[in-house]
Enzyme design. Structure first.
Site, PDB file in Angstrom:
ATOM      1  N   GLU A  28       0.851  -1.188   0.000  1.00  0.00           N
ATOM      2  CA  GLU A  28       0.000   0.000   0.000  1.00  0.00           C
ATOM      3  C   GLU A  28       0.889   1.242   0.000  1.00  0.00           C
ATOM      4  OE1 GLU A  28      -3.850   1.737   2.460  1.00  0.00           O
ATOM      5  OE2 GLU A  28      -2.405   0.504   3.538  1.00  0.00           O
ATOM      6  N   LYS A  86      -9.925   1.534  -2.663  1.00  0.00           N
ATOM      7  CA  LYS A  86     -10.157   1.036  -1.306  1.00  0.00           C
ATOM      8  C   LYS A  86     -11.601   1.295  -0.887  1.00  0.00           C
ATOM      9  CE  LYS A  86      -7.753   1.266   3.194  1.00  0.00           C
ATOM     10  NZ  LYS A  86      -6.603   1.918   3.855  1.00  0.00           N
ATOM     11  N   CYS A 122      -5.691  -3.088   2.602  1.00  0.00           N
ATOM     12  CA  CYS A 122      -5.504  -2.862   4.030  1.00  0.00           C
ATOM     13  C   CYS A 122      -6.783  -3.061   4.853  1.00  0.00           C
ATOM     14  CB  CYS A 122      -4.907  -1.470   4.251  1.00  0.00           C
ATOM     15  SG  CYS A 122      -4.116  -1.264   5.870  1.00  0.00           S
TER      16      CYS A 122
END
Length: 280
Positions: free
Chosen positions: A43, A112, A153
């Site tokens: 990331e 995301k 994440c």
């Protein structure tokens, strides 16, 4: 092809974007030379992680960083899952992962979905939503080896996302991520093993290397977990490339031995998908 090699790059990310990109090119080449067919980056591989950095380091897609990913994938004839970069689009900022095939073509962009907004008193407060806009679709892509599901994440904390990827035929889930020194030791490995075990899939995570001088200190410990829930390989805190040989016959064997996929009670419960994006 029932086996292929996966590489996970744990990159030491600096404040100099050109250095990050140059190092990425070098490490992807190294991974390809070791026989890897798919390479996963961390990331925010091109920039420091933090709400105060997202707008400064943001790019359009395509842009400087994605051009580098395209060139690197083509030069080495590998799939590159480009971790994530801060993306600017229409005045909004996203935490976005692009995937490139061995021909250098972009085959997927995942924004995301779940923004990292947490507050652990006395330890860490972080609010991605102060700067970023969430994505709104699932993201999967096909390879000659298997179908792959992508999250970034905090997406890993949501079991429903992984379950949907598994139901849609993904055998590998990849999560570029930057857990910190509070959530990392507590949850990083646990979440990976849970997602792998629950869905009987391989799970790979790529973290930036730990930099104790950074404003946000990443935990590191990039890993690959197998469908039995075992950690196959795990990095330490420093920059490195780790490898795992993904064995799809083993995955099939695990699913035959403990056949939870066919034993689910869809007459009682269901997890459904509203939106998805899938590469052609």
């Amino acid at each position: 092809m029932s086996k292929f090699r996966l590489a996970v790059v744990q990159l030491h990310v600096t404040s100099v974007k050109s250095e990050n990109l140059s190092r990425t090119r070098t490490l992807v080449k190294e991974a390809a030379q070791q026989g890897s067919k798919l390479v996963l980056l961390p990331e925010c591989f091109n920039s420091p992680y933090g709400t105060n950095f997202f707008s400064e380091y943001s790019e359009k897609i395509p842009g400087e960083s994605t051009r580098l990913l395209s060139e690197t994938a083509k030069e080495n004839k590998v799939y590159v899952v480009g971790g994530s970069i801060p993306e600017e689009d229409g005045g909004k900022f996203y935490n976005s992962c692009t995937v490139f095939g061995p021909d250098g073509e972009m085959i997927l962009k995942h924004r995301k979905i779940h923004l990292f907004d947490i507050d652990v008193p006395g330890k860490i407060r972080f609010q991605e939503s102060e700067t970023l806009t969430p994505g709104n679709t699932l993201s999967m892509f096909e390879t000659p080896f298997c179908k792959v599901g992508v999250g970034i994440c905090y997406d890993m904390r949501f079991a429903e996302l992984a379950q949907l990827y598994g139901r849609k035929g993904c055998h590998l889930l990849v999560y570029p991520g930057a857990f910190n020194m509070t959530t990392g030791p507590a949850h990083w490995e646990l979440l990976q093993r849970a997602r792998a075990l629950d869905n009987q899939v391989y799970v790979a995570t790529a973290s930036p290397a730990r930099d104790e001088t950074a404003s946000y200190v990443a935990w590191g410990h990039s890993s690959v977990v197998n469908p039995w829930g075992e950690v196959m390989t795990k990095a330490g805190a420093q920059e490195t490339v780790i490898y795992a040989d993904i064995d799809l016959q083993y995955l099939s064997d695990v699913r035959q031995q403990i056949p939870i996929t066919s034993q689910r009670r869809h007459d009682i419960y269901e997890v459904s998908c509203v939106k998805e994006t899938e590469s052609s």
